[in-house]
Scaffold this motif. Structure first.
Motif, PDB file in Angstrom:
ATOM      1  N   ASP A  54       0.836  -1.209   0.000  1.00 30.33           N
ATOM      2  CA  ASP A  54       0.000   0.000   0.000  1.00 30.33           C
ATOM      3  C   ASP A  54       0.864   1.251   0.000  1.00 30.33           C
ATOM      4  OD1 ASP A  54      -2.203  -1.502   0.036  1.00 30.33           O
ATOM      5  OD2 ASP A  54      -2.878  -0.978   2.061  1.00 30.33           O
ATOM      6  N   PHE A  55       1.948   1.188   0.740  1.00 30.60           N
ATOM      7  CA  PHE A  55       2.840   2.344   0.869  1.00 30.60           C
ATOM      8  C   PHE A  55       3.703   2.492  -0.389  1.00 30.60           C
ATOM      9  CE2 PHE A  55       6.989   4.004   2.533  1.00 30.60           C
ATOM     10  CZ  PHE A  55       6.544   5.270   2.842  1.00 30.60           C
ATOM     11  N   VAL A  56       4.301   1.391  -0.830  1.00 29.69           N
ATOM     12  CA  VAL A  56       5.227   1.433  -1.961  1.00 29.69           C
ATOM     13  C   VAL A  56       4.498   1.824  -3.246  1.00 29.69           C
ATOM     14  CG1 VAL A  56       6.754   0.007  -3.395  1.00 29.69           C
ATOM     15  CG2 VAL A  56       6.828  -0.194  -0.913  1.00 29.69           C
ATOM     16  N   THR A  57       3.247   1.367  -3.412  1.00 24.58           N
ATOM     17  CA  THR A  57       2.494   1.701  -4.627  1.00 24.58           C
ATOM     18  C   THR A  57       2.341   3.217  -4.774  1.00 24.58           C
ATOM     19  OG1 THR A  57       1.251  -0.321  -4.275  1.00 24.58           O
ATOM     20  CG2 THR A  57       0.344   1.183  -5.857  1.00 24.58           C
ATOM     21  N   VAL A  58       2.100   3.893  -3.663  1.00 24.49           N
ATOM     22  CA  VAL A  58       1.957   5.353  -3.717  1.00 24.49           C
ATOM     23  C   VAL A  58       3.296   5.991  -4.098  1.00 24.49           C
ATOM     24  CG1 VAL A  58       1.490   7.410  -2.328  1.00 24.49           C
ATOM     25  CG2 VAL A  58       0.040   5.394  -2.101  1.00 24.49           C
ATOM     26  N   LEU A  59       4.381   5.447  -3.562  1.00 27.43           N
ATOM     27  CA  LEU A  59       5.710   5.997  -3.854  1.00 27.43           C
ATOM     28  C   LEU A  59       6.085   5.837  -5.319  1.00 27.43           C
ATOM     29  CD1 LEU A  59       5.971   6.344  -0.860  1.00 27.43           C
ATOM     30  CD2 LEU A  59       8.122   5.146  -0.897  1.00 27.43           C
ATOM     31  N   LEU A  60       5.521   4.809  -5.953  1.00 27.63           N
ATOM     32  CA  LEU A  60       5.870   4.557  -7.358  1.00 27.63           C
ATOM     33  C   LEU A  60       5.064   5.422  -8.331  1.00 27.63           C
ATOM     34  CD1 LEU A  60       6.203   0.663  -7.338  1.00 27.63           C
ATOM     35  CD2 LEU A  60       8.029   2.366  -7.357  1.00 27.63           C
ATOM     36  N   THR A  61       4.118   6.228  -7.768  1.00 26.40           N
ATOM     37  CA  THR A  61       3.248   7.033  -8.622  1.00 26.40           C
ATOM     38  C   THR A  61       4.012   8.087  -9.414  1.00 26.40           C
ATOM     39  OG1 THR A  61       1.657   6.793  -6.848  1.00 26.40           O
ATOM     40  CG2 THR A  61       1.056   8.290  -8.601  1.00 26.40           C
ATOM     41  N   CYS A  62       4.928   8.782  -8.755  1.00 22.39           N
ATOM     42  CA  CYS A  62       5.690   9.810  -9.459  1.00 22.39           C
ATOM     43  C   CYS A  62       7.022  10.048  -8.752  1.00 22.39           C
ATOM     44  CB  CYS A  62       4.896  11.111  -9.553  1.00 22.39           C
ATOM     45  SG  CYS A  62       4.667  11.896  -7.961  1.00 22.39           S
ATOM     46  N   LYS A  63       7.877  10.774  -9.424  1.00 23.54           N
ATOM     47  CA  LYS A  63       9.231  10.993  -8.925  1.00 23.54           C
ATOM     48  C   LYS A  63       9.215  11.757  -7.597  1.00 23.54           C
ATOM     49  CE  LYS A  63      13.707  12.371 -10.692  1.00 23.54           C
ATOM     50  NZ  LYS A  63      14.430  13.148 -11.675  1.00 23.54           N
ATOM     51  N   ARG A  64       8.287  12.712  -7.500  1.00 27.67           N
ATOM     52  CA  ARG A  64       8.254  13.539  -6.290  1.00 27.67           C
ATOM     53  C   ARG A  64       7.872  12.701  -5.066  1.00 27.67           C
ATOM     54  NH1 ARG A  64       4.283  18.508  -4.756  1.00 27.67           N
ATOM     55  NH2 ARG A  64       5.595  19.403  -3.117  1.00 27.67           N
ATOM     56  N   LEU A  65       6.830  11.872  -5.223  1.00 23.32           N
ATOM     57  CA  LEU A  65       6.401  11.018  -4.098  1.00 23.32           C
ATOM     58  C   LEU A  65       7.489  10.005  -3.750  1.00 23.32           C
ATOM     59  CD1 LEU A  65       2.627  10.358  -4.881  1.00 23.32           C
ATOM     60  CD2 LEU A  65       3.578  11.692  -2.993  1.00 23.32           C
ATOM     61  N   ASN A  66       8.204   9.568  -4.791  1.00 23.16           N
ATOM     62  CA  ASN A  66       9.288   8.606  -4.577  1.00 23.16           C
ATOM     63  C   ASN A  66      10.398   9.217  -3.719  1.00 23.16           C
ATOM     64  OD1 ASN A  66      11.355   6.651  -5.025  1.00 23.16           O
ATOM     65  ND2 ASN A  66      10.134   5.934  -6.740  1.00 23.16           N
ATOM     66  N   THR A  67      10.671  10.484  -3.981  1.00 23.22           N
ATOM     67  CA  THR A  67      11.744  11.162  -3.228  1.00 23.22           C
ATOM     68  C   THR A  67      11.281  11.481  -1.808  1.00 23.22           C
ATOM     69  OG1 THR A  67      12.371  12.162  -5.315  1.00 23.22           O
ATOM     70  CG2 THR A  67      13.372  13.092  -3.341  1.00 23.22           C
ATOM     71  N   LEU A  68      10.071  12.075  -1.711  1.00 25.25           N
ATOM     72  CA  LEU A  68       9.598  12.483  -0.383  1.00 25.25           C
ATOM     73  C   LEU A  68       9.214  11.271   0.481  1.00 25.25           C
ATOM     74  CD1 LEU A  68       7.432  15.628  -1.257  1.00 25.25           C
ATOM     75  CD2 LEU A  68       9.784  15.532  -0.423  1.00 25.25           C
ATOM     76  N   GLY A  69       8.891  10.159  -0.169  1.00 22.75           N
ATOM     77  CA  GLY A  69       8.486   8.954   0.560  1.00 22.75           C
ATOM     78  C   GLY A  69       9.596   8.368   1.409  1.00 22.75           C
ATOM     79  N   VAL A  70      10.839   8.647   1.032  1.00 18.54           N
ATOM     80  CA  VAL A  70      11.948   8.116   1.842  1.00 18.54           C
ATOM     81  C   VAL A  70      12.538   9.212   2.739  1.00 18.54           C
ATOM     82  CG1 VAL A  70      12.543   6.180   0.352  1.00 18.54           C
ATOM     83  CG2 VAL A  70      13.542   8.413  -0.111  1.00 18.54           C
ATOM     84  N   ASN A  71      11.752  10.272   2.915  1.00 18.74           N
ATOM     85  CA  ASN A  71      12.146  11.314   3.861  1.00 18.74           C
ATOM     86  C   ASN A  71      12.244  10.696   5.264  1.00 18.74           C
ATOM     87  OD1 ASN A  71      11.152  13.379   6.005  1.00 18.74           O
ATOM     88  ND2 ASN A  71      11.925  14.630   4.306  1.00 18.74           N
ATOM     89  N   ARG A  72      13.213  11.160   6.030  1.00 18.06           N
ATOM     90  CA  ARG A  72      13.475  10.616   7.368  1.00 18.06           C
ATOM     91  C   ARG A  72      12.212  10.601   8.251  1.00 18.06           C
ATOM     92  NH1 ARG A  72      18.330   9.944  10.121  1.00 18.06           N
ATOM     93  NH2 ARG A  72      18.044  10.080  12.366  1.00 18.06           N
ATOM     94  N   LEU A  73      11.450  11.714   8.176  1.00 15.83           N
ATOM     95  CA  LEU A  73      10.254  11.831   9.013  1.00 15.83           C
ATOM     96  C   LEU A  73       9.216  10.769   8.633  1.00 15.83           C
ATOM     97  CD1 LEU A  73       9.416  13.743  11.266  1.00 15.83           C
ATOM     98  CD2 LEU A  73       8.230  15.140   9.570  1.00 15.83           C
ATOM     99  N   VAL A  74       9.090  10.535   7.318  1.00 15.21           N
ATOM    100  CA  VAL A  74       8.103   9.547   6.843  1.00 15.21           C
ATOM    101  C   VAL A  74       8.511   8.158   7.315  1.00 15.21           C
ATOM    102  CG1 VAL A  74       7.053   8.493   4.808  1.00 15.21           C
ATOM    103  CG2 VAL A  74       7.521  10.947   4.832  1.00 15.21           C
ATOM    104  N   LEU A  75       9.784   7.799   7.129  1.00 15.97           N
ATOM    105  CA  LEU A  75      10.249   6.450   7.493  1.00 15.97           C
ATOM    106  C   LEU A  75      10.209   6.224   8.999  1.00 15.97           C
ATOM    107  CD1 LEU A  75      13.246   5.947   5.034  1.00 15.97           C
ATOM    108  CD2 LEU A  75      10.899   5.134   4.811  1.00 15.97           C
ATOM    109  N   SER A  76      10.449   7.287   9.762  1.00 17.24           N
ATOM    110  CA  SER A  76      10.429   7.108  11.222  1.00 17.24           C
ATOM    111  C   SER A  76       9.008   6.849  11.720  1.00 17.24           C
ATOM    112  CB  SER A  76      11.025   8.323  11.926  1.00 17.24           C
ATOM    113  OG  SER A  76      10.156   9.420  11.784  1.00 17.24           O
TER     114      SER A  76
END
Ligand SMILES: [Zn+2]
Ligand SMILES: [Zn+2]
Length: 340
Positions: free
Chosen positions: A41-63
């Motif tokens: 569910d999480f990874v599918t959203v990250l694969l939507t576009c380059k911006r979500l892919n970059t922000l999805g691995v933001n420290r705050l998101v992963l924590s």
């Protein structure tokens, strides 16, 4: 052309999403990471576009990633899954510390690194990590029988119980009742066991409250004998004492248990169960056994590490918590004296 109320015209070459500040997108992704029901569910959203892919691995998101977002499957275990968990650990995620710690300790047999990750999660007050470390100390897992450190197990259980972990509270009660790793205090021990049963009962009643009546069958009265049947003690390490006398909370708990929809077990336990089923058909090694609680997944790390049921001697458990759970779910109707 006039747009319907509430709709904004998208100016050619730009997009409303592009105009959102990064902080808002990160806030939304944090919510998603905390509540997603699977890693997909999480990874599918990250694969939507380059911006979500970059922000999805933001420290705050992963924590903020919750246990179900981190629930990697044993079937799909690979370097990428390992790297994803490590990324979350570097972001400060205590669930990832615990899950990777359990995988390293029990599945990949990297005991030192696994225990160290669980200890780091424990320092962050992650209660399943504190309880798992207590079981490692009680059982001497990863070492010899002489490596058992009962006082350390009791101290870890105490910490987890204080933070609200019911199985840790039950284990601590038995330790006090039996004088196992701690000076014997029978009444205090029995009080804690009752507290654990009452808390478990309260959580069951909450589940009943939240569950539509049509999906829950009424409490069974047909198996009255087995419901109130006394659970045998575990043999080996514990002294054979008369168990806690029957009490109304325990009787109620046993009676309602089989009708309650079970919560999913922790992703770390699900991973262990799947891992050993896939790789060795449920046998962790020559002469080694899995915990008989089918939702636990902990394997023995040396022969006869786990204690067996003193009633039948046919099942074995890593802990009192697993014995209590399996007793209510299956074993109360299967347990028969060895002589039979
Ligand atoms: Zn277990
Ligand atoms: Zn038995």
């Amino acid at each position: 052309m006039k747009l319907p109320e509430g709709r904004t015209r998208i100016i050619s070459g730009s997009d409303l999403f592009d105009s959102l500040p990064d902080e808002i997108v990160i806030f939304i992704l944090c919510k998603l990471a905390a509540t997603a029901s699977s890693p997909l569910d999480f990874v599918t959203v990250l694969l939507t576009c380059k911006r979500l892919n970059t922000l999805g691995v933001n420290r705050l998101v992963l924590s903020n990633a919750g246990p179900e977002t981190l629930a990697v499957s044993a079937k799909n275990w690979c370097d990428e899954a390992h790297r994803f968990l490590k990324l979350c650990i570097h972001a400060g995620n205590k669930e990832a510390l615990y899950i990777l710690g359990m995988i390293l300790f029990y599945c990949l047999q990297n005991r030192g690194s696994g225990a160290s990750l669980m200890a780091k999660a424990g320092i962050k007050l992650h209660t399943p990590a504190l309880y798992s470390l207590a079981l490692i100390q009680f059982n001497g897992s990863g070492g010899m029988k002489n490596d058992k450190d009962l006082p350390a197990g009791v101290a870890l259980c105490e910490r987890a119980a204080f933070l609200g972990h019911v199985d840790a509270l039950r284990e601590l009660g038995h330790c006090l009742q039996d004088g196992y790793g701690v000076p014997k205090k029978v009444e205090e021990g029995r009080y804690l066991i009752r507290q654990a049963n009452v808390r478990e009962l309260a959580s069951i009643l909450c589940t009943f409250d939240a569950t539509p009546f049509s999906s829950v069958s009424p409490p069974s009265i047909a198996c009255e004998f087995h419901s109130d049947q006394q659970r045998p003690d575990l043999t080996d390490s514990y002294e054979r004492e008369s168990p806690c006398p029957p009490i109304s909370s325990l009787r109620l708990l046993n009676r309602y248990w089989s009708n309650v929809p079970k919560e999913r077990s922790h992703p770390a336990n699900r991973f262990l169960v799947e891992w050993f089923n896939l790789r060795s058909g449920g046998i962790p090694g020559p002469g080694l056994r899995m915990c008989s609680n089918e939702r636990c997944g902990r394997p023995e790390t040396r022969k006869n590490e786990f204690r067996k049921c003193s009633g039948c001697g046919k099942v074995n458990y890593c802990s009192r918590g697993c014995q209590a759970y399996d007793w209510r779910l299956h074993h109360k109707v299967e347990c028969a004296p060895i002589d039979d």
